[in-house]
Motif scaffolding. Structure first.
Motif, PDB file in Angstrom:
ATOM      1  N   LEU A  87       0.831  -1.202   0.000  1.00  0.00           N
ATOM      2  CA  LEU A  87       0.000   0.000   0.000  1.00  0.00           C
ATOM      3  C   LEU A  87       0.865   1.252   0.000  1.00  0.00           C
ATOM      4  O   LEU A  87       0.453   2.299  -0.486  1.00  0.00           O
ATOM      5  N   GLY A  88       2.095   1.114   0.529  1.00  0.00           N
ATOM      6  CA  GLY A  88       3.016   2.246   0.524  1.00  0.00           C
ATOM      7  C   GLY A  88       3.303   2.718  -0.893  1.00  0.00           C
ATOM      8  O   GLY A  88       3.392   3.917  -1.150  1.00  0.00           O
ATOM      9  N   ASN A  89       3.468   1.789  -1.826  1.00  0.00           N
ATOM     10  CA  ASN A  89       3.769   2.166  -3.213  1.00  0.00           C
ATOM     11  C   ASN A  89       2.529   2.635  -3.947  1.00  0.00           C
ATOM     12  O   ASN A  89       2.572   3.562  -4.731  1.00  0.00           O
ATOM     13  N   LEU A  90       1.420   1.934  -3.721  1.00  0.00           N
ATOM     14  CA  LEU A  90       0.259   2.140  -4.586  1.00  0.00           C
ATOM     15  C   LEU A  90      -0.694   3.198  -4.043  1.00  0.00           C
ATOM     16  O   LEU A  90      -1.344   3.907  -4.783  1.00  0.00           O
TER      17      LEU A  90
ATOM     18  N   SER B 204       8.223   2.453   2.451  1.00  0.00           N
ATOM     19  CA  SER B 204       8.111   1.649   1.241  1.00  0.00           C
ATOM     20  C   SER B 204       9.097   0.492   1.226  1.00  0.00           C
ATOM     21  O   SER B 204       8.777  -0.595   0.759  1.00  0.00           O
ATOM     22  N   LEU B 205      10.309   0.723   1.735  1.00  0.00           N
ATOM     23  CA  LEU B 205      11.294  -0.365   1.722  1.00  0.00           C
ATOM     24  C   LEU B 205      11.177  -1.266   2.962  1.00  0.00           C
ATOM     25  O   LEU B 205      12.009  -2.146   3.170  1.00  0.00           O
ATOM     26  N   SER B 206      10.162  -1.058   3.770  1.00  0.00           N
ATOM     27  CA  SER B 206       9.925  -1.870   4.987  1.00  0.00           C
ATOM     28  C   SER B 206      11.094  -1.789   5.968  1.00  0.00           C
ATOM     29  O   SER B 206      11.470  -2.788   6.576  1.00  0.00           O
ATOM     30  N   LEU B 207      11.676  -0.602   6.127  1.00  0.00           N
ATOM     31  CA  LEU B 207      12.874  -0.501   6.969  1.00  0.00           C
ATOM     32  C   LEU B 207      12.560   0.011   8.368  1.00  0.00           C
ATOM     33  O   LEU B 207      11.531   0.639   8.590  1.00  0.00           O
ATOM     34  N   GLY B 208      13.480  -0.264   9.298  1.00  0.00           N
ATOM     35  CA  GLY B 208      13.373   0.296  10.640  1.00  0.00           C
ATOM     36  C   GLY B 208      12.379  -0.422  11.521  1.00  0.00           C
ATOM     37  O   GLY B 208      12.118   0.000  12.642  1.00  0.00           O
ATOM     38  N   VAL B 209      11.795  -1.537  11.031  1.00  0.00           N
ATOM     39  CA  VAL B 209      10.834  -2.257  11.867  1.00  0.00           C
ATOM     40  C   VAL B 209      11.185  -3.743  11.960  1.00  0.00           C
ATOM     41  O   VAL B 209      10.323  -4.569  12.222  1.00  0.00           O
ATOM     42  N   ALA B 210      12.446  -4.054  11.756  1.00  0.00           N
ATOM     43  CA  ALA B 210      12.954  -5.432  11.891  1.00  0.00           C
ATOM     44  C   ALA B 210      12.404  -6.382  10.834  1.00  0.00           C
ATOM     45  O   ALA B 210      12.669  -7.582  10.886  1.00  0.00           O
ATOM     46  N   GLY B 211      11.659  -5.854   9.877  1.00  0.00           N
ATOM     47  CA  GLY B 211      11.070  -6.730   8.860  1.00  0.00           C
ATOM     48  C   GLY B 211      12.132  -7.382   7.999  1.00  0.00           C
ATOM     49  O   GLY B 211      12.106  -8.595   7.743  1.00  0.00           O
ATOM     50  N   MET B 212      13.095  -6.586   7.554  1.00  0.00           N
ATOM     51  CA  MET B 212      14.115  -7.147   6.671  1.00  0.00           C
ATOM     52  C   MET B 212      15.162  -7.949   7.462  1.00  0.00           C
ATOM     53  O   MET B 212      15.842  -8.793   6.898  1.00  0.00           O
ATOM     54  N   ILE B 213      15.274  -7.694   8.782  1.00  0.00           N
ATOM     55  CA  ILE B 213      16.134  -8.562   9.604  1.00  0.00           C
ATOM     56  C   ILE B 213      15.489  -9.944   9.643  1.00  0.00           C
ATOM     57  O   ILE B 213      16.139 -10.983   9.457  1.00  0.00           O
ATOM     58  N   THR B 214      14.175  -9.952   9.870  1.00  0.00           N
ATOM     59  CA  THR B 214      13.469 -11.228   9.969  1.00  0.00           C
ATOM     60  C   THR B 214      13.535 -11.993   8.650  1.00  0.00           C
ATOM     61  O   THR B 214      13.865 -13.184   8.627  1.00  0.00           O
TER      62      THR B 214
ATOM     63  N   VAL C 275       8.234   0.061  -8.937  1.00  0.00           N
ATOM     64  CA  VAL C 275       6.786  -0.124  -8.779  1.00  0.00           C
ATOM     65  C   VAL C 275       6.118   1.183  -8.322  1.00  0.00           C
ATOM     66  O   VAL C 275       5.041   1.534  -8.805  1.00  0.00           O
ATOM     67  N   ALA C 276       6.782   1.898  -7.423  1.00  0.00           N
ATOM     68  CA  ALA C 276       6.187   3.172  -6.984  1.00  0.00           C
ATOM     69  C   ALA C 276       6.029   4.111  -8.183  1.00  0.00           C
ATOM     70  O   ALA C 276       4.982   4.743  -8.366  1.00  0.00           O
ATOM     71  N   LEU C 277       7.078   4.182  -9.026  1.00  0.00           N
ATOM     72  CA  LEU C 277       7.006   5.088 -10.179  1.00  0.00           C
ATOM     73  C   LEU C 277       5.958   4.606 -11.176  1.00  0.00           C
ATOM     74  O   LEU C 277       5.166   5.400 -11.705  1.00  0.00           O
TER      75      LEU C 277
END
Ligand code: PFF
Length: 485
Positions: free
Chosen positions: A30-33, A244-254, A279-281
């Motif tokens: 939803l962040g992109n779209l 948009s990049l799912s950062l700062g919430v441990a998502g990409m660590i997981t 995709v955002a563009l």
């Protein structure tokens, strides 16, 4: 289920491409779209977009690599992964706070994200019924006036039953896939839904481009007018890049913790952020021509997708089919992101309390349902409840906006600053060198970005985020938008 390098039976992605699809699925949502076109539209187009791209390359990408690196080394839930990197670096285990905050933030985002996911389900239903009633060949809602179409959204979110029910439905679908595990559930969703998403996005964009307003869109999105680049717009762009990049919430660590040793994290991170930005563009190139051709305004903020677009579909041939395809596409993107958000606290709970996955998913899902219901009700029966009224920047905001603001303005930047400091200054250099897959000048550039540029730029968002808002150019909050109806 694959064997990890430690010989345990921890679930892993079945291949590099499965990880790439799942991570792109987490990022693209939803962040992109919904958020990106709304923010770009409300913040004047080109200046926002070009600054956003700069943020992705100089700040988002280095942090993305840092997060996946921690996860891959740790091979455990996010806080435990940080402790393992800290222990290998002879640093304090308390650095795990950066991931513990992330787990909490992912849970909070999940709660309001599923509310919006529910709105998407509503429009899938609306277009489906419209096709059923009026056939596929005409524009959408042939017998309705523009006001009737645009009032669908406020009417729906004004109803406690609809908003809470749809939130529960979207959360239930998310929970089902997360309960099935990493390779059996999350990967399954990504492998099927992401390719379908890309096909739909391209088809709708190409179809919309024939409507005639493509050049106007290109000019709007890419004309750089430096005088428009104000402080609030830069911060909006930076915050958007992070979300948009799912950062700062441990998502990409997981997600990184399910990656095998054979994967090059640097090139994979570049691919993920490149795809997310593309995709955002493309979402901008998909949505704006449709809106411009119908002669509508692109600066409707959060209402752009849920009010302006359905109205614009009325003006298009086959508009109800395009509308249905559009919202199905958004639903796919939202689901691959919500499973990532739920996976973060679920993985943490499995590690921490040694419980089985299904149990963990149900408990976390139940918590998210309670918070999500409160967020959903802030558009109707709880619209007068402003829980953080005593803090100036949250004054007058309903629970939905409070959750959004808390995560975007506090949790994400603080989590990312700590990640940059931890990887840039504290973690063992050799460990980082081995994990990141970079060499020579690129490695030095990355290190300089993580050590200096990221913490300083992020501290700036945090400081300005704490100041009382004076941002007339920014998108209005969703709740305000509806109250104004
Ligand atoms: N990146 C997702 C989007 O753009 O919609 C949102 C998100 C997903 C944020 C997963 C954080 C996360 F861990």
């Amino acid at each position: 289920m694959a064997l990890s390098q430690s010989g345990s039976t921890r679930d892993h992605w079945s291949s590099r491409s499965a990880f790439i699809l799942a991570a792109i699925g987490s990022a693209v949502g939803l962040g992109n779209l919904w958020r990106f076109p709304a923010e770009a539209g409300a913040n004047g187009g080109g200046a926002f977009v070009l600054f956003y791209i700069g943020c992705v390359v100089l700040i988002g990408l280095p942090i993305l690599l840092s997060e996946t690196l921690i996860g891959r080394h740790g091979q455990a839930s996010a806080p435990e992964s940080v402790r393992r990197v800290a222990s290998a670096s002879r640093a304090s285990p308390h650095w795990d706070i950066l991931a513990s905050m992330g787990v909490l933030a992912a849970f909070l985002i999940l709660s309001f994200y599923c509310v919006v996911g529910g709105w998407v389900l509503y429009y899938i239903g609306v277009f489906f019924v419209d096709i059923f009633n009026s056939g596929i060949s005409g524009g959408a809602f042939t017998d309705q006036s523009a006001e009737q179409i645009e009032s669908l959204f406020p009417t729906m979110i004004g109803s406690a039953g609809w908003t809470v029910g749809l939130d529960a439905l979207f959360l239930g679908i998310t929970l089902y896939f997360v309960a099935r595990g990493v390779s059996g559930g999350i990967e399954f969703v990504a492998k099927w839904l992401m390719p379908a998403f890309f096909v739909l996005l391209i088809l709708i964009t190409v179809y919309g481009a024939f409507g005639g307003a493509f050049n106007q869109t290109l000019e709007y999105l890419f004309t750089f007018e430096p005088e428009k680049l104000t402080g609030p717009i830069m911060l909006a762009a930076l915050g958007q890049a992070f979300f948009s990049l799912s950062l700062g919430v441990a998502g990409m660590i997981t997600y990184g913790s399910y990656v095998g040793r054979n994967v090059n994290l640097a090139s994979t991170s570049a691919l993920i952020s490149g795809a997310d930005t593309a995709v955002a563009l493309i979402a901008g190139l998909c949505i704006f021509p449709i809106v411009f051709s119908a002669g509508l305004s692109v600066s409707a903020g959060p209402g752009l997708m849920f009010q302006t677009l359905p109205h614009a579909f009325q003006e298009m041939p086959f508009g109800s089919v395009v509308g249905l395809a559009f919202f199905v596409m958004v639903g796919f993107a939202a689901l691959t992101s919500s499973v990532a958000l739920l996976e973060v606290p679920v993985a943490w709970m499995i590690d921490k309390f040694r419980v089985v996955r299904v149990f963990s998913a149900i408990i976390v899902g139940f918590g998210a349902l309670v918070l999500g219901a409160l967020a959903a009700l802030s558009f109707n029966v709880l619209s007068d409840w402003h829980p953080l009224d005593f803090i100036p920047i949250f004054e007058g905001q309903g629970f939905f906006d409070v959750l959004d603001g808390l995560t975007a303005k506090f949790f994400m930047p603080i989590g990312a600053i700590l990640t940059a400091l931890f990887i840039g200054w504290v973690a063992d250099r050799k460990l980082v060198d081995i994990e990141n897959g970079l060499g020579g000048a690129l490695h030095l550039t990355w290190l300089a970005l993580v050590r200096f540029v990221c913490p300083i730029a992020l501290a700036a968002i945090l400081v300005v985020g704490l100041l009382p808002e004076e941002e007339p150019a920014e998108a209005p909050d969703a709740a305000e938008q509806v109250e104004a109806e």
